[in-house]
Design a protein around this motif. Structure first.
Motif, PDB file in Angstrom:
ATOM      1  N   GLU A 213       0.828  -1.207   0.000  1.00  0.00           N
ATOM      2  CA  GLU A 213       0.000   0.000   0.000  1.00  0.00           C
ATOM      3  C   GLU A 213       0.859   1.253   0.000  1.00  0.00           C
ATOM      4  O   GLU A 213       0.563   2.234  -0.707  1.00  0.00           O
ATOM      5  N   GLN A 216       2.455   1.633  -3.470  1.00  0.00           N
ATOM      6  CA  GLN A 216       1.447   2.022  -4.468  1.00  0.00           C
ATOM      7  C   GLN A 216       1.063   3.500  -4.304  1.00  0.00           C
ATOM      8  O   GLN A 216       0.961   4.238  -5.286  1.00  0.00           O
ATOM      9  N   TYR A 217       0.877   3.953  -3.062  1.00  0.00           N
ATOM     10  CA  TYR A 217       0.515   5.357  -2.821  1.00  0.00           C
ATOM     11  C   TYR A 217       1.653   6.276  -3.253  1.00  0.00           C
ATOM     12  O   TYR A 217       1.414   7.337  -3.860  1.00  0.00           O
ATOM     13  N   GLN A 220       1.605   6.506  -7.029  1.00  0.00           N
ATOM     14  CA  GLN A 220       0.443   7.240  -7.545  1.00  0.00           C
ATOM     15  C   GLN A 220       0.519   8.740  -7.248  1.00  0.00           C
ATOM     16  O   GLN A 220      -0.167   9.538  -7.892  1.00  0.00           O
ATOM     17  N   ASN A 221       1.338   9.105  -6.262  1.00  0.00           N
ATOM     18  CA  ASN A 221       1.447  10.521  -5.870  1.00  0.00           C
ATOM     19  C   ASN A 221       2.895  11.004  -5.950  1.00  0.00           C
ATOM     20  O   ASN A 221       3.359  11.759  -5.097  1.00  0.00           O
ATOM     21  N   LEU A 492      -0.601   8.847   3.922  1.00  0.00           N
ATOM     22  CA  LEU A 492      -1.512   7.733   3.618  1.00  0.00           C
ATOM     23  C   LEU A 492      -2.339   7.360   4.853  1.00  0.00           C
ATOM     24  O   LEU A 492      -3.535   7.040   4.732  1.00  0.00           O
ATOM     25  N   LYS A 496      -6.387   7.279   4.867  1.00  0.00           N
ATOM     26  CA  LYS A 496      -7.166   6.085   5.257  1.00  0.00           C
ATOM     27  C   LYS A 496      -7.942   6.343   6.547  1.00  0.00           C
ATOM     28  O   LYS A 496      -9.062   5.844   6.721  1.00  0.00           O
TER      29      LYS A 496
END
Length: 619
Positions: A213, A216-217, A220-221, A492, A496
């Motif tokens: 996670e 991936q974050y 993506q950013n 993150l 969340k």
């Protein structure tokens, strides 16, 4: 060779080519003058024009007004050419709107008489001393603003005509008492609520994240974790202010300067004069007045009856005290040529018409004592000495920085300056002096950034220059995850945590609407005590959008606090009441909104039905 050239010029082919060239100049060159060179208008509105000079003056006035209000913030905005163009367009739009309203007012038969203009000038508090019209203040104010008496009167006349129309629009607007009451109820409405806050930080603290996670974050950013292009900069500053801080002017130097420039610290010779003005070229009318004066008529009485100068006529023609270089040259020459107090001139022709001038009093120049002007002289001498040294050192800096382009050492020695250095910086975190647009452009130029050469001498402010060089540079990159992992995890976790808080809030609202409080009890949560909030509350935008609860029931909703926390709202009561003390303010506000709406509609119609052409906006 010359014979061959002459033969070539006389050939038919060459003549045809020359003829075509001449025609191209006629149609392209002269034609462009005929098409675009003859107009001196910024815009055309119907059959009227707004002059370029008039527009530029209005633009400069508005620019100065904004500069005085916003200071450096406005100066930074003016560095953007697109903003300047938009700003200039807005000034010209206002001038077009004013002219449209003036034309519309004239078409409705609205007029302003000379007496109304005269009365307005005499009643303006800006031109009064002790509640009485002051001719000296009036003349001085007009000179500062660049008006003649006639042009100012015409400006007021046009403004009064527009205001007649605007007053009619405002006077026709009205508001019903029911509208006022309804608005009053909305403004003063209060709501009784209980709130339950879900702390975002608590949710974020308990979030568990997997490596997948996090990665991936991060991917993506990536833009959040990008280090911008950076440079290490060395630079030398030179400013007149820094030089001035190191200088001293002695009393002896200041007093010597005072004696050498005594006329500078003396008042100018002044003359108190009165005049009678006949506007235009009606010399016969002016001569008739002069004949009456020569026959013994009272000057002040004739000025009140026959002078066409709006400002001075009421004062018996008095213009107060004048000095050199403030009046029309022809008027001034005649006024200062009068030898005896009480004498009058013959007819004096100026650009305003014919004047008859009387000398009322004389003031000789008076020198100010040295003690009164000593500090002023020292400050002026310091400014001059610093400026002289600044320009001398600037010339030396330009020469040495160019001749030794691979280092700032020689340039720094030449002007006895210190080389200042930065760590790696980007455009965003650079020192203020390096954020100047010209300096940034120089730093990023290939010669400075890549070839590591000294920049040219760059002006960052009046009498303030800088030379820069780049010692090192690194390109924009996405920082490795290992380096920014802590930031990624914190961000993150917050995302969340907010998702979890919103999900829980949604579930709680769904169960509470059904009368089920089990989830609330299971989570150990409870609403706070009942409180009343008004529209100033941070929760107002959400709470005031909830529907009014029915009797003996509540309405649930969700809001967001200023710090990001999620807030559950239990709305118990909506109370609205009319507050009479605000009625006058509300009525005035509604009238103003209505008038603005009416005026906008009129301007839209006028613009639609009038041919409008813009000739100039950008500088």
């Amino acid at each position: 060779m010359m014979d061959r050239l002459r033969e070539g010029v006389n050939s038919i082919a060459v003549k045809i080519i020359l003829g075509m060239i001449i025609l191209s100049f006629v149609f392209a060159g002269v034609g462009s003058y005929l098409v675009s060179g003859g107009s001196n208008a910024a815009a055309k509105v119907g059959n009227s024009e707004i002059g370029r000079g008039e527009f530029e003056q209005a633009y400069q006035n508005e620019r100065n007004r904004m500069q005085s209000q916003l200071g450096d913030y406005f100066a930074n905005l003016l560095a953007d050419p697109q903003y300047v163009e938009s700003f200039r367009k807005s000034v010209l739009d206002r001038m077009v709107n004013d002219l449209l309203l003036e034309q519309h007012a004239q078409s409705l038969g609205l007029r302003v008489s000379d007496d109304q203009v005269r009365k307005m000038i005499l009643d303006m508090p800006q031109f009064q001393t002790g509640g009485k019209f002051d001719q000296e203040i009036y003349q001085a104010a007009l000179r500062r603003a660049g008006f003649s008496a006639e042009s100012f009167a015409e400006y007021l006349r046009r403004d009064l005509i527009r205001n007649q129309l605007l007053s009619a629009i405002q006077g026709s607007e009205f508001t019903l008492q029911g509208e006022v009451n309804q608005q009053s109820e909305l403004i003063s409405q209060t709501r009784d609520i209980r709130a339950l806050t879900l702390s975002l930080s608590e949710f974020a603290k308990n979030v568990e994240l997997s490596d997948e996670e996090i990665t991936q974050y991060y991917q993506q950013n990536a833009e959040r974790y990008t280090r911008p292009e950076q440079v290490k900069v060395a630079y030398i500053e030179l400013s007149a202010q820094q030089l001035k801080d190191q200088m001293v002017v002695s009393d002896e130097q200041a007093e010597q300067y005072y004696q050498e420039h005594l006329d500078k610290y003396s008042t100018q010779a002044q003359r108190k004069v009165s005049h009678i003005l006949v506007q235009g070229d009606d010399k016969a009318k002016a001569q008739a007045i002069l004949d009456e004066l020569n026959a013994g008529a009272d000057f002040a009485t004739l000025a009140k009856e026959k002078s066409e100068d709006v400002g001075s006529a009421e004062e018996g023609g008095s213009l107060g005290w004048i000095e050199h270089d403030v009046m029309d040259p022809a008027f001034e020459q005649a006024a200062f040529a009068i030898e005896q107090i009480g004498d009058i001139t013959g007819l004096v022709k100026s650009e305003f018409g014919y004047h008859i001038i009387r000398l009322d009093d004389v003031k000789a120049p008076i020198a100010q004592p040295y003690a009164q002007v000593a500090s002023e002289i020292k400050a002026e001498m310091l400014d001059q000495k610093a400026a002289d040294q600044f320009y001398e050192l600037q010339t030396k800096l330009e020469k040495v920085a160019f001749e030794s382009p691979d280092s700032l050492d020689e340039a720094a020695k030449a002007i006895s300056a210190k080389i200042q250095k930065t760590d790696f910086i980007s455009q965003q975190d650079a020192p203020e002096i390096l954020k100047n647009p010209a300096v940034l452009q120089a730093i990023l130029s290939p010669e400075v950034k890549e070839d590591r050469l000294n920049s040219e001498v760059l002006e960052v402010a009046p009498e303030h220059v800088i030379v820069v060089r780049v010692d090192d540079a690194r390109e924009q990159i996405v920082l490795p995850l290992a380096e920014v992992k802590e930031q990624v995890v914190a961000q993150l976790s917050k995302v969340k945590g907010e998702q979890q808080a919103i999900e829980l809030a949604t579930k709680l609202i769904d169960t509470l609407k059904q009368g089920d409080q089990s989830l609330l009890e299971q989570r150990g949560l409870k609403f706070a005590e009942l409180e009343m909030i008004d529209r100033s509350s941070s929760l107002a935008s959400s709470v005031f959008s909830l529907p009014k609860p029915a009797a003996d029931s509540v309405v649930y909703g969700q809001a967001k606090a200023m710090n990001g926390d999620i807030v559950l709202v239990e709305l118990h009561k909506v109370e609205a009441k009319v507050t009479p003390e605000y009625n006058d303010q509300i009525t005035a506000q509604l009238d103003r909104i209505g008038s603005q709406r009416d005026l906008a509609a009129i301007l839209t119609t006028l613009r639609k039905n009038t041919d409008i052409e813009y000739y100039v906006v950008s500088q």
